[in-house]
Write a protein that holds these residues in place. Structure first.
Motif, PDB file in Angstrom:
ATOM      1  N   VAL A 234      36.130  29.474  57.000  1.00  0.00           N
ATOM      2  CA  VAL A 234      36.048  29.244  58.444  1.00  0.00           C
ATOM      3  C   VAL A 234      37.164  28.299  58.908  1.00  0.00           C
ATOM      4  O   VAL A 234      37.837  28.574  59.905  1.00  0.00           O
ATOM      5  N   ALA A 235      37.392  27.219  58.183  1.00  0.00           N
ATOM      6  CA  ALA A 235      38.363  26.204  58.639  1.00  0.00           C
ATOM      7  C   ALA A 235      39.784  26.773  58.723  1.00  0.00           C
ATOM      8  O   ALA A 235      40.497  26.508  59.690  1.00  0.00           O
ATOM      9  N   PHE A 236      40.183  27.557  57.727  1.00  0.00           N
ATOM     10  CA  PHE A 236      41.561  28.070  57.729  1.00  0.00           C
ATOM     11  C   PHE A 236      41.762  29.148  58.786  1.00  0.00           C
ATOM     12  O   PHE A 236      42.791  29.175  59.457  1.00  0.00           O
ATOM     13  N   SER A 237      40.774  30.033  58.959  1.00  0.00           N
ATOM     14  CA  SER A 237      40.933  31.087  59.967  1.00  0.00           C
ATOM     15  C   SER A 237      40.829  30.516  61.377  1.00  0.00           C
ATOM     16  O   SER A 237      41.567  30.933  62.272  1.00  0.00           O
ATOM     17  N   ALA A 238      39.931  29.550  61.576  1.00  0.00           N
ATOM     18  CA  ALA A 238      39.811  28.930  62.898  1.00  0.00           C
ATOM     19  C   ALA A 238      41.101  28.174  63.247  1.00  0.00           C
ATOM     20  O   ALA A 238      41.506  28.124  64.408  1.00  0.00           O
ATOM     21  N   ALA A 239      41.753  27.623  62.226  1.00  0.00           N
ATOM     22  CA  ALA A 239      43.018  26.899  62.451  1.00  0.00           C
ATOM     23  C   ALA A 239      44.116  27.837  62.960  1.00  0.00           C
ATOM     24  O   ALA A 239      45.086  27.390  63.571  1.00  0.00           O
ATOM     25  N   LYS A 240      43.938  29.135  62.697  1.00  0.00           N
ATOM     26  CA  LYS A 240      44.905  30.113  63.218  1.00  0.00           C
ATOM     27  C   LYS A 240      44.581  30.521  64.643  1.00  0.00           C
ATOM     28  O   LYS A 240      45.316  31.291  65.252  1.00  0.00           O
ATOM     29  N   GLY A 241      43.400  30.075  65.116  1.00  0.00           N
ATOM     30  CA  GLY A 241      43.017  30.392  66.486  1.00  0.00           C
ATOM     31  C   GLY A 241      41.920  31.438  66.594  1.00  0.00           C
ATOM     32  O   GLY A 241      41.517  31.810  67.699  1.00  0.00           O
ATOM     33  N   LEU A 242      41.373  31.903  65.467  1.00  0.00           N
ATOM     34  CA  LEU A 242      40.259  32.866  65.547  1.00  0.00           C
ATOM     35  C   LEU A 242      39.003  32.146  66.035  1.00  0.00           C
ATOM     36  O   LEU A 242      38.813  30.962  65.761  1.00  0.00           O
ATOM     37  N   ASP A 243      38.159  32.876  66.732  1.00  0.00           N
ATOM     38  CA  ASP A 243      36.919  32.315  67.252  1.00  0.00           C
ATOM     39  C   ASP A 243      36.024  31.828  66.102  1.00  0.00           C
ATOM     40  O   ASP A 243      35.766  32.574  65.149  1.00  0.00           O
ATOM     41  N   ILE A 244      35.554  30.599  66.217  1.00  0.00           N
ATOM     42  CA  ILE A 244      34.833  29.993  65.087  1.00  0.00           C
ATOM     43  C   ILE A 244      33.507  30.711  64.791  1.00  0.00           C
ATOM     44  O   ILE A 244      33.136  30.878  63.627  1.00  0.00           O
TER      45      ILE A 244
END
Ligand code: T5A
Ligand code: NA
Length: 210
Positions: free
Chosen positions: A107-117
């Motif tokens: 979750v942390a790495f994908s959210a850091a790219k701007g994906l919805d948490i």
């Protein structure tokens, strides 16, 4: 007739933190420690690069393949799902698993790219819940100084700063934070205490596996 064998399960312990926070070093130290105490423990890590899915992840991380952000997110999650039943079997048979990264990295790495948490969290629902999440806390600048980042996709200071922010959003009161800037042996001592308590709780059989 159902037997009433005493349940003595292993603990699911997860270490999280930025790249170079010291997770892999501490995971192996923890496994050695538990084995020296006569407690059965295994080192696990995600991504598990040995499976077919893991090989796709590895190619992406080393920049030998390109994938849409959603696609790689789901592959990281699938990589955890493909290990779920083995994980459950091991825990039920009494083995403690010390896991180097888990759903929170996903979750942390994908959210850091701007994906919805919330979108990022959805495919993790139904995986086994950790008994303990230990967070190795280090400022991104300090982590970047350690041994130098290699060439992997996420090993860049600006991106790691965003990851640190997403971890903050995921952090809840159940997490145990350890100052990862301390000497390696001091981090090790603190982790031993925190994790030992968790393992003995699980062995008493009072905490059901969820
Ligand atoms: N990822 C992962 C996702 O995007 N989604 C997911 O779902 C998952 C599971 C690969 C990448 O994938 C991303 C996150 C990652 O970017 P990886 O294979 O775990 O993940 O990454 P690695 O490169 O193997 O490991 P890290 O970079 O995360 O490093 P560690 O394990 O945190 O750190 P470690 O123990 O290897 O130590 C790094 C260096 O620091 C020194 C060590 O000796 C080593 O040189 N060190 C210390 N120095 C001083 N003081 C201390 N206390 C020290 N502790 C360690
Ligand atoms: Na590592």
């Amino acid at each position: 007739i159902e037997g009433n064998k005493k349940v003595c399960r292993g603990a699911l312990v997860v270490l999280e933190g930025l790249d170079r926070s010291g997770k892999s070093s501490q995971c192996s130290r923890l496994v050695n420690y538990f084995e020296s105490q006569g407690i059965s423990a295994e080192l696990w890590r995600f991504p598990d690069r040995n499976t077919d899915v893991g090989k796709m992840i590895s190619a992406y991380l080393t920049n030998t393949s390109q994938l849409d952000d959603h696609t790689i997110h789901l592959l990281f999650s699938a990589n955890r799902w493909e290990k779920r039943s083995l994980m459950e079997t091991k825990l039920k048979s009494g083995t403690t698993l010390i896991v180097d990264r888990y759903s929170y990295s996903g979750v942390a790495f994908s959210a850091a790219k701007g994906l919805d948490i919330e979108w990022c969290k959805a495919p993790e629902v139904g995986l086994l819940a950790p008994d303990l999440v230990a967070y190795l806390d280090i400022p991104p600048e300090k982590a970047a100084e350690r041994g130098g980042y290699g060439g992997e996709r996420y090993e860049k200071l600006e991106f790691q700063k965003k990851v640190a922010e997403s971890y903050k959003a995921l952090h809840d009161v159940s997490w145990k934070s350890v100052d990862a800037c301390q000497p390696i042996e001091d981090v090790e001592k603190q982790l031993q205490e925190i994790v030992f308590d968790c393992v003995t709780e699980c062995q008493k059989g009072k905490k059901p596996l969820s």
